[in-house]
Design a protein around this motif. Sequence first.
Motif: not given
Length: 203
Positions: A34-45, A47-48
């Motif tokens: 399973t892939a590492k679940e991203p944190s809230y800051s990684e998802v919100f901030y 970029t592509t």
Amino acid sequence: RASALVSLSPPDLLVKMADLTAAPETKAPGATMTAKEPSYSEVFYGTTNGLYKGHWSDGTRGTEVSDVPPISQILAARPTVRKPVRPLIATAKTVLADAIRDERANNLTDKVISADVIPKKFPVTADNIAYPASGKRGSDNPLYATSSQIYGKEVPMAHQLPDRYFPSTNLFTKGFVETKPRYTGLTTAPTLSKVHVALDEYY
């Protein structure tokens, strides 16, 4: 298994529960990662642009790959796009068509800013205008002169004639192949079927 846990003492029970809940160090051959679940800051901030990395999907660095073809070979492998078919252009000497085209070009005058088409030269000059004499008997007698005889008594001068005009050439409609007028009225008759009466359309 539950009965074995109940028979243990509290300290031994905590050690046994910790061993059961601990993640195994090695995974079974059929287990999925399973892939590492991203944190809230990684998802919100995130970029592509941050998704671009210097590694391939298997973890190999991009600088360690030596069999990458150059861009010239990749572009050469593209399928050749054929040019669209162009209309045939007559290269022979068309004397009559060239004469008609030159005559139309000579009849044009300077373009007017307020007009969407190029005007034509007025075909008549003041020197070419001549009115015939009246054939009525006594028309030159002032005793019988009327006011209507003033029209056309004198030929127009050069400043009284227009230098350009906008004629309707109808070249667009003359280029139609089918000259028969088309019916543009409202058809109210039912469409009768050629197969069966039940297939007739009355609407």
